[in-house]
Design a protein around this motif. Structure first.
Motif, PDB file in Angstrom:
ATOM      1  N   PHE A  58       0.836  -1.207   0.000  1.00  0.00           N
ATOM      2  CA  PHE A  58       0.000   0.000   0.000  1.00  0.00           C
ATOM      3  C   PHE A  58       0.869   1.255   0.000  1.00  0.00           C
ATOM      4  CE2 PHE A  58      -2.584   3.354   1.772  1.00  0.00           C
ATOM      5  CZ  PHE A  58      -3.773   3.185   1.081  1.00  0.00           C
ATOM      6  N   GLN A  59       0.495   2.217  -0.853  1.00  0.00           N
ATOM      7  CA  GLN A  59       1.191   3.499  -0.934  1.00  0.00           C
ATOM      8  C   GLN A  59       0.163   4.627  -0.970  1.00  0.00           C
ATOM      9  OE1 GLN A  59       3.761   3.617  -4.410  1.00  0.00           O
ATOM     10  NE2 GLN A  59       3.881   1.389  -4.364  1.00  0.00           N
ATOM     11  N   THR A  60       0.430   5.696  -0.250  1.00  0.00           N
ATOM     12  CA  THR A  60      -0.400   6.887  -0.321  1.00  0.00           C
ATOM     13  C   THR A  60       0.118   7.743  -1.466  1.00  0.00           C
ATOM     14  OG1 THR A  60      -0.807   6.834   2.048  1.00  0.00           O
ATOM     15  CG2 THR A  60      -1.165   8.929   0.942  1.00  0.00           C
ATOM     16  N   LEU A  61      -0.820   8.222  -2.289  1.00  0.00           N
ATOM     17  CA  LEU A  61      -0.465   9.066  -3.431  1.00  0.00           C
ATOM     18  C   LEU A  61      -1.219  10.385  -3.304  1.00  0.00           C
ATOM     19  CD1 LEU A  61      -0.847   6.396  -6.269  1.00  0.00           C
ATOM     20  CD2 LEU A  61       1.259   7.081  -5.098  1.00  0.00           C
ATOM     21  N   GLY A  62      -0.526  11.428  -2.928  1.00  0.00           N
ATOM     22  CA  GLY A  62      -1.178  12.722  -2.781  1.00  0.00           C
ATOM     23  C   GLY A  62      -2.160  12.718  -1.621  1.00  0.00           C
ATOM     24  N   PRO A  63      -3.014  13.731  -1.556  1.00  0.00           N
ATOM     25  CA  PRO A  63      -3.913  13.853  -0.403  1.00  0.00           C
ATOM     26  C   PRO A  63      -5.021  12.799  -0.356  1.00  0.00           C
ATOM     27  CG  PRO A  63      -4.341  15.587  -1.998  1.00  0.00           C
ATOM     28  CD  PRO A  63      -3.114  14.860  -2.470  1.00  0.00           C
ATOM     29  N   GLY A  65      -5.173   9.991  -2.859  1.00  0.00           N
ATOM     30  CA  GLY A  65      -4.888   8.850  -3.715  1.00  0.00           C
ATOM     31  C   GLY A  65      -4.174   7.717  -2.999  1.00  0.00           C
ATOM     32  N   TRP A  66      -4.200   6.573  -3.647  1.00  0.00           N
ATOM     33  CA  TRP A  66      -3.509   5.411  -3.112  1.00  0.00           C
ATOM     34  C   TRP A  66      -3.254   4.416  -4.231  1.00  0.00           C
ATOM     35  CZ3 TRP A  66      -5.889   0.582  -3.451  1.00  0.00           C
ATOM     36  CH2 TRP A  66      -7.269   0.589  -3.715  1.00  0.00           C
ATOM     37  N   LYS A  67      -2.340   3.520  -3.954  1.00  0.00           N
ATOM     38  CA  LYS A  67      -2.064   2.390  -4.822  1.00  0.00           C
ATOM     39  C   LYS A  67      -1.809   1.207  -3.910  1.00  0.00           C
ATOM     40  CE  LYS A  67       0.969   0.599  -8.412  1.00  0.00           C
ATOM     41  NZ  LYS A  67       2.095   0.879  -9.332  1.00  0.00           N
ATOM     42  N   GLY A  68      -2.367   0.077  -4.274  1.00  0.00           N
ATOM     43  CA  GLY A  68      -2.150  -1.106  -3.463  1.00  0.00           C
ATOM     44  C   GLY A  68      -2.577  -2.349  -4.216  1.00  0.00           C
ATOM     45  N   THR A  69      -2.005  -3.450  -3.805  1.00  0.00           N
ATOM     46  CA  THR A  69      -2.376  -4.733  -4.371  1.00  0.00           C
ATOM     47  C   THR A  69      -3.278  -5.432  -3.372  1.00  0.00           C
ATOM     48  OG1 THR A  69      -0.303  -4.858  -5.587  1.00  0.00           O
ATOM     49  CG2 THR A  69      -1.492  -6.931  -5.253  1.00  0.00           C
ATOM     50  N   LEU A  70      -4.438  -5.856  -3.857  1.00  0.00           N
ATOM     51  CA  LEU A  70      -5.399  -6.535  -2.996  1.00  0.00           C
ATOM     52  C   LEU A  70      -5.352  -8.027  -3.278  1.00  0.00           C
ATOM     53  CD1 LEU A  70      -8.415  -4.072  -3.341  1.00  0.00           C
ATOM     54  CD2 LEU A  70      -6.476  -3.980  -1.770  1.00  0.00           C
ATOM     55  N   GLN A  71      -5.318  -8.803  -2.224  1.00  0.00           N
ATOM     56  CA  GLN A  71      -5.379 -10.267  -2.331  1.00  0.00           C
ATOM     57  C   GLN A  71      -6.833 -10.667  -2.124  1.00  0.00           C
ATOM     58  OE1 GLN A  71      -2.970 -12.957  -2.772  1.00  0.00           O
ATOM     59  NE2 GLN A  71      -4.909 -14.028  -2.981  1.00  0.00           N
ATOM     60  N   TRP A  72      -7.441 -11.210  -3.170  1.00  0.00           N
ATOM     61  CA  TRP A  72      -8.841 -11.628  -3.139  1.00  0.00           C
ATOM     62  C   TRP A  72      -8.927 -13.127  -2.955  1.00  0.00           C
ATOM     63  CZ3 TRP A  72     -12.172  -7.738  -3.079  1.00  0.00           C
ATOM     64  CH2 TRP A  72     -11.787  -6.518  -3.631  1.00  0.00           C
ATOM     65  N   GLN A 144      -4.547  -8.326  -7.282  1.00  0.00           N
ATOM     66  CA  GLN A 144      -4.886  -7.318  -8.283  1.00  0.00           C
ATOM     67  C   GLN A 144      -4.531  -5.944  -7.729  1.00  0.00           C
ATOM     68  OE1 GLN A 144      -8.920  -7.606  -9.666  1.00  0.00           O
ATOM     69  NE2 GLN A 144      -8.441  -6.451 -11.514  1.00  0.00           N
ATOM     70  N   THR A 145      -3.848  -5.153  -8.526  1.00  0.00           N
ATOM     71  CA  THR A 145      -3.423  -3.827  -8.119  1.00  0.00           C
ATOM     72  C   THR A 145      -4.453  -2.783  -8.554  1.00  0.00           C
ATOM     73  OG1 THR A 145      -1.099  -4.472  -8.226  1.00  0.00           O
ATOM     74  CG2 THR A 145      -1.574  -2.095  -8.305  1.00  0.00           C
ATOM     75  N   PHE A 146      -4.715  -1.869  -7.645  1.00  0.00           N
ATOM     76  CA  PHE A 146      -5.629  -0.751  -7.890  1.00  0.00           C
ATOM     77  C   PHE A 146      -4.850   0.533  -7.597  1.00  0.00           C
ATOM     78  CE2 PHE A 146      -8.223  -4.354  -7.067  1.00  0.00           C
ATOM     79  CZ  PHE A 146      -9.395  -4.172  -7.765  1.00  0.00           C
ATOM     80  N   GLN A 147      -5.132   1.569  -8.390  1.00  0.00           N
ATOM     81  CA  GLN A 147      -4.493   2.860  -8.174  1.00  0.00           C
ATOM     82  C   GLN A 147      -5.482   3.949  -8.539  1.00  0.00           C
ATOM     83  OE1 GLN A 147      -0.638   3.467  -9.939  1.00  0.00           O
ATOM     84  NE2 GLN A 147      -0.840   5.670  -9.879  1.00  0.00           N
ATOM     85  N   THR A 148      -5.667   4.884  -7.617  1.00  0.00           N
ATOM     86  CA  THR A 148      -6.550   6.005  -7.916  1.00  0.00           C
ATOM     87  C   THR A 148      -5.909   6.860  -9.004  1.00  0.00           C
ATOM     88  OG1 THR A 148      -5.568   7.271  -6.127  1.00  0.00           O
ATOM     89  CG2 THR A 148      -7.611   6.096  -5.634  1.00  0.00           C
ATOM     90  N   LEU A 149      -6.753   7.427  -9.841  1.00  0.00           N
ATOM     91  CA  LEU A 149      -6.298   8.230 -10.966  1.00  0.00           C
ATOM     92  C   LEU A 149      -6.591   9.695 -10.694  1.00  0.00           C
ATOM     93  CD1 LEU A 149      -7.774   5.959 -13.767  1.00  0.00           C
ATOM     94  CD2 LEU A 149      -5.456   5.914 -12.835  1.00  0.00           C
TER      95      LEU A 149
END
Length: 150
Positions: A58-63, A65-72, A144-149
């Motif tokens: 998990f990474q915080t991106l800006g105020p 945003g975030w990016k992280g890989t979720l294990q489903w 699966q990785t998700f990242q806010t745009l």
């Protein structure tokens, strides 16, 4: 536009599975479950249980945003029907999931395609007690990785 949340990503996965697997109930689940919980799930069968089991890298991106890989994780629980034995229903469904899920972004532009290597396996979660309940139970999972745009 607000940033994607983990629960919104989870809801998108459930919605996608619900649309494809119309013969199944698709429900969120808290994670791993025990054999003691199975009798309560029998009334919902056939059911696909969906869980976000881990958040990795998990990474915080800006105020916002975030990016992280979720294990489903997914569990397919089937009982006998008038036309399909439970073992065939669960096995054929897990086979379809193994083929279909790796191409899914769940309608989210924030989602990358799943890591195909992470969904290379499925497990027959059969035990003697499960068989006594006359159910078939298969499980699989993926990352699966998700990242806010922005």
């Amino acid at each position: 536009m607000s940033a994607l949340t983990l629960s919104a990503a989870q809801a998108a996965v459930v919605a996608g599975l619900t649309e494809r697997y119309t013969d199944f109930a698709v429900e969120l689940h808290g994670g791993n479950f025990s054999e003691r919980e199975l009798p309560f799930l029998l009334g919902k069968a056939p059911v696909i249980l969906v869980s976000c089991a881990k958040v990795l890298d998990f990474q915080t991106l800006g105020p916002d945003g975030w990016k992280g890989t979720l294990q489903w994780t997914l569990a397919v629980l089937a009982t006998d029907t008038a036309t399909t034995p439970r073992a065939a229903m669960a096995l054929d469904t897990i086979f379809d999931l193994l083929r279909w899920v790796p191409s899914q972004r769940w309608g989210l532009q924030e989602a990358e395609l799943p890591d195909p290597e992470s969904m290379a396996n499925a497990d027959n979660l059969y035990t003697g007690h499960v068989n006594a309940l006359r159910v078939a139970l298969w499980g699989t999972g993926w990352k699966q990785t998700f990242q806010t745009l922005y």
